[in-house]
Design a protein around this motif. Structure first.
Motif, PDB file in Angstrom:
ATOM      1  N   ARG A  72       0.878  -1.161   0.008  1.00 59.01           N
ATOM      2  CA  ARG A  72      -0.095  -0.152   0.160  1.00 59.01           C
ATOM      3  C   ARG A  72       0.746   1.214  -0.171  1.00 59.01           C
ATOM      4  O   ARG A  72       0.103   2.550  -0.493  1.00 59.01           O
ATOM      5  N   ALA A  73       2.088   1.125   0.297  1.00 61.57           N
ATOM      6  CA  ALA A  73       2.936   2.423   0.382  1.00 61.57           C
ATOM      7  C   ALA A  73       3.303   2.728  -1.235  1.00 61.57           C
ATOM      8  O   ALA A  73       3.883   3.735  -1.274  1.00 61.57           O
ATOM      9  N   ARG A  74       3.231   1.706  -1.810  1.00 63.37           N
ATOM     10  CA  ARG A  74       3.518   1.818  -3.275  1.00 63.37           C
ATOM     11  C   ARG A  74       2.729   1.817  -4.595  1.00 63.37           C
ATOM     12  O   ARG A  74       2.784   2.336  -5.344  1.00 63.37           O
ATOM     13  N   THR A  75       1.240   1.370  -4.119  1.00 62.61           N
ATOM     14  CA  THR A  75       0.234   1.394  -5.050  1.00 62.61           C
ATOM     15  C   THR A  75      -1.023   1.023  -4.237  1.00 62.61           C
ATOM     16  O   THR A  75      -1.060   0.341  -3.375  1.00 62.61           O
ATOM     17  N   ASP A  76      -2.107   1.644  -4.940  1.00 68.33           N
ATOM     18  CA  ASP A  76      -3.453   1.203  -4.459  1.00 68.33           C
ATOM     19  C   ASP A  76      -4.064   0.257  -5.288  1.00 68.33           C
ATOM     20  O   ASP A  76      -5.352   0.088  -5.187  1.00 68.33           O
TER      21      ASP A  76
END
Length: 319
Positions: free
Chosen positions: A96-100
């Motif tokens: 989640r820190a890199r993509t939704d």
């Protein structure tokens, strides 16, 4: 790593010193509870976390194997969930820190607890759990034992949320998954490390997630077939990957050079066992001396070599 791992600087320092961990990893271990897993980008859209070469316990939250994820234009695939729900949640945090984008697949490379104890963390993601066609049977047979046998080492708090969650999508041979302009090939292997080994190949970057078909540094562990594993090394060697994420070991690792140490260990183990059988050495004695010249090359040698030798003796006795 969780608050369990991060409670005390001294406690953590001792644990990591025993495992030969770097100051960088020690600093990560002392960070706040609930932090995302400290994954590394190893190729375009490919991320992985390197577990430590240790036994699973409450000091390391079960974080002993390599896990990772691949981001496509439409969705994400996760490769193994780790050794606890705590690790699984930290892995989700890293995603989640890199993509939704939605987590569409959670791919279990095989049945062992360090790879599947984090599955329950993905309940709320809607991810389809994918595994080898033999994985449900293996988990049904071993699951209750795994939950009970790890309770002492992991502790009741860490084990509380862990459940055996079997796959719902099964791979019998080879199958492609599409994450949106990003195809993955999943391959179900014949008995080797286990009888339910599954690998993942990312075609966009030629990155190969081997599961525990490849060990580096950490002694290979056998729960399938020594002869089967040896027979499939040439097939593994022929896979045209630029780099690999082994089940245990450095990430990324060069391919197929990553297989060399494992192949050598198997050759030594098989040779020693065949000689012992030919010489009429009882199994109880043979397993104590088997592959001892490999000791200096591997971590956890004493923890696993006799078990490997016992399995090898039983298999090779009937050649």
């Amino acid at each position: 790593m969780s608050g369990t791992t991060r409670r005390g600087v001294l406690k953590t320092a001792l644990v990591f010193a025993c495992c030969g961990m770097s100051h960088a990893r020690l600093a990560l271990a002392q960070s706040r509870p609930g932090d995302p897993l400290p994954v590394k980008q190893i190729a375009d859209g490919v991320f992985a976390f390197a577990g430590i070469p240790a036994m699973m316990n409450d000091q390391n939250d079960g974080e002993i194997c390599n896990v990772g994820f691949i981001i496509g234009d439409e969705a994400v695939a996760v490769i193994d969930s780790g050794g606890s729900v705590v690790e699984g949640k930290a892995l989700i945090g890293a995603i989640r820190a890199r993509t939704d984008r939605p987590i569409r697949y959670l791919i279990n490379t095989h049945m062992h607890p360090d790879h599947i104890f984090g599955n329950a963390a993905f309940d709320s993601t809607g991810a389809i759990i994918v595994g080898h066609r033999n994985l449900p049977r293996a988990l049904e047979s071993r699951g209750a034992y795994y939950l009970q046998s790890y309770r002492d080492a992991m502790g009741g708090d860490l084990m509380a949320d862990i459940r055996i969650v079997p796959p719902t999508k099964l791979i019998s041979d080879e199958e492609e998954l599409d994450l949106g302009n990003r195809k993955l090939t999943l391959k179900a292997w014949k008995p080797a490390h286990t009888d339910n080994d599954l690998s993942v190949f990312d075609h966009k970057t030629d990155t190969f997630f081997t599961g525990d078909l490849c060990f580096i540094g950490h002694l290979p562990t056998m729960d399938g077939s020594l002869l089967g594993w040896i027979a499939q090394l040439d097939i593994l060697n022929g896979i045209k990957a630029k780099s690999a994420v082994p089940g245990h070991g450095p990430i990324p690792s060069p391919w197929p050079q990553a297989l060399e140490a494992e192949r050598r260990y198997f050759d030594v183990l098989a040779s020693d066992m065949r000689k012992a059988i030919a010489d009429g050495v009882p199994m109880s004695d043979a397993v104590k001396s088997a592959a001892q010249r490999e000791r200096a090359n591997w971590k956890l040698f004493d923890e696993y070599n006799q078990r490997n030798a016992t399995a090898a003796f039983a298999e090779l006795e009937w050649e």
